[in-house]
Scaffold this motif. Structure first.
Motif, short mmCIF file in Angstrom:
data_model
loop_
_atom_site.label_atom_id
_atom_site.label_comp_id
_atom_site.label_asym_id
_atom_site.label_seq_id
_atom_site.Cartn_x
_atom_site.Cartn_y
_atom_site.Cartn_z
N LEU A 15 31.86 9.92 -56.59
CA LEU A 15 31.33 10.87 -55.60
C LEU A 15 31.48 10.32 -54.18
N GLN A 16 31.31 9.00 -54.02
CA GLN A 16 31.49 8.41 -52.69
C GLN A 16 32.92 8.59 -52.19
N ARG A 17 33.87 8.19 -53.02
CA ARG A 17 35.27 8.29 -52.59
C ARG A 17 35.68 9.74 -52.37
N GLU A 18 35.24 10.61 -53.26
CA GLU A 18 35.57 12.03 -53.09
C GLU A 18 34.96 12.57 -51.81
N GLY A 19 33.77 12.06 -51.47
CA GLY A 19 33.14 12.49 -50.23
C GLY A 19 33.97 12.13 -49.02
N TYR A 20 34.51 10.92 -48.99
CA TYR A 20 35.35 10.51 -47.86
C TYR A 20 36.68 11.25 -47.87
N ARG A 21 37.27 11.44 -49.04
CA ARG A 21 38.55 12.14 -49.12
C ARG A 21 38.41 13.59 -48.66
N THR A 22 37.36 14.25 -49.13
CA THR A 22 37.15 15.65 -48.76
C THR A 22 36.83 15.78 -47.28
N ALA A 23 36.01 14.86 -46.76
CA ALA A 23 35.64 14.92 -45.35
C ALA A 23 36.85 14.71 -44.45
N MET A 24 37.70 13.75 -44.80
CA MET A 24 38.83 13.43 -43.95
C MET A 24 39.84 14.57 -43.88
N THR A 25 39.90 15.40 -44.91
CA THR A 25 40.86 16.51 -44.92
C THR A 25 40.22 17.84 -44.55
N ASP A 26 38.95 17.83 -44.17
CA ASP A 26 38.26 19.06 -43.79
C ASP A 26 38.81 19.58 -42.46
N PRO A 27 39.17 20.86 -42.38
CA PRO A 27 39.71 21.40 -41.11
C PRO A 27 38.77 21.20 -39.93
N ARG A 28 37.46 21.19 -40.18
CA ARG A 28 36.51 20.98 -39.08
C ARG A 28 36.62 19.57 -38.52
N LEU A 29 36.89 18.61 -39.40
CA LEU A 29 37.08 17.25 -38.92
C LEU A 29 38.38 17.14 -38.14
N MET A 30 39.43 17.79 -38.63
CA MET A 30 40.70 17.75 -37.92
C MET A 30 40.58 18.40 -36.55
N GLU A 31 39.77 19.43 -36.45
CA GLU A 31 39.53 20.06 -35.14
C GLU A 31 38.89 19.07 -34.18
N ALA A 32 37.93 18.28 -34.69
CA ALA A 32 37.28 17.27 -33.85
C ALA A 32 38.28 16.20 -33.42
N ILE A 33 39.16 15.79 -34.33
CA ILE A 33 40.16 14.77 -33.99
C ILE A 33 41.10 15.29 -32.91
N ARG A 34 41.61 16.49 -33.10
CA ARG A 34 42.55 17.05 -32.14
C ARG A 34 41.90 17.35 -30.80
N GLY A 35 40.58 17.51 -30.81
CA GLY A 35 39.88 17.79 -29.57
C GLY A 35 39.65 16.57 -28.70
N GLY A 36 39.96 15.39 -29.21
CA GLY A 36 39.79 14.17 -28.44
C GLY A 36 40.86 14.01 -27.38
N MET A 37 40.61 13.15 -26.42
CA MET A 37 41.56 12.94 -25.33
C MET A 37 42.91 12.44 -25.85
N MET A 38 42.90 11.58 -26.88
CA MET A 38 44.12 11.02 -27.43
C MET A 38 44.66 11.83 -28.61
#
Length: 244
Positions: free
Chosen positions: A49-72
């Protein structure tokens, strides 16, 4: 132990495509060490469940939106697993993530990485190892963060506060993800509620905060919320919130 960690990191690096490898001095918004508890208080289902939690979070579109919203428009991530003072392992080496495809490849590599479980819980060892891992980061981050998740208090090695203070003195922020497991560790209840322990003894540095998971089933949602806040640099005003 250091040699074993380096060999494990080399094996994990081989699992990542060449295009994913670090380009020296490439800027990123944050360098983030995910330091994950694999002590024996965590059984196989909980570890999954821990690993699946990190895998699912890292591929979540909402997380990618936060990454792309950064200055870099990108972050650097290293994935560490830890138990007692003698065991810390770099499971996935420093990797830049700035696109959905890169996140998917990272998640696949994590799914394929072997897992070990050892006795005891050394939060201090996890923080010190993560601090050294940040020293080896080949990218140029605007922020450096250690993300500690676990289901127990420090019972191996020096006090967690000493390691926390060393990291904070170097400008590193330590955030926490305590797992409020309702099962006692090796039949013993922790001497202090885990959320209080993380707040007082683990987290620290500029903007430090924690998000508590009520149990391992709640872990995935807590990870996603926490990563979005870390990447966006927008912690809770009071430094503490439960997932939900």
């Amino acid at each position: 132990m250091r040699r074993r960690s380096l060999l494990a990191a080399a094996g994990a690096a081989a699992a990542l495509p060449a295009s994913r490898q670090a380009r020296a001095n490439e800027p990123v918004d944050v360098a983030l060490v995910l330091a994950v508890d694999v002590s024996r208080s965590i059984d196989e289902d909980e570890a999954r469940l821990q690993r699946e939690g990190y895998r699912t979070a890292m591929t979540d579109p909402r997380l990618m939106e936060a990454i792309r919203g950064g200055m870099m428009g990108g972050i650097a991530v290293a994935y560490v697993e830890w138990a007692g003072l003698e065991y810390q392992r770099l499971v996935l080496p420093w990797t830049r993530i700035g696109s959905q495809m890169q996140a998917e490849v990272w998640a696949s590599a994590l799914a394929e990485a072997p897992r070990a479980s050892l006795s005891w819980t050394s939060v201090s060892g996890a923080i010190d190892f993560s601090r050294r891992t940040l020293e080896d980061c080949p990218f140029e981050p605007t922020r450096r963060v250690i993300d500690v998740s676990g289901d127990g208090v420090n019972n191996s090695g020096p006090p967690a506060e000493e390691a926390r203070d060393r990291a904070v003195a170097e400008g590193i922020t330590i955030n926490g993800l305590p797992i409020l497991n309702d099962r006692p560790t090796f039949g013993r209840r922790p001497p202090i509620p885990l959320d209080i322990y993380f707040r007082e003894s683990v987290i620290g540095g500029p903007g430090a905060f924690m998000i508590a998971a009520e149990d391992f089933n709640d872990f995935g949602q807590a990870v996603r919320r926490k990563l979005i806040r870390e990447i966006a640099g927008l912690p809770e005003a009071n430094g503490f919130v439960k997932a939900g």
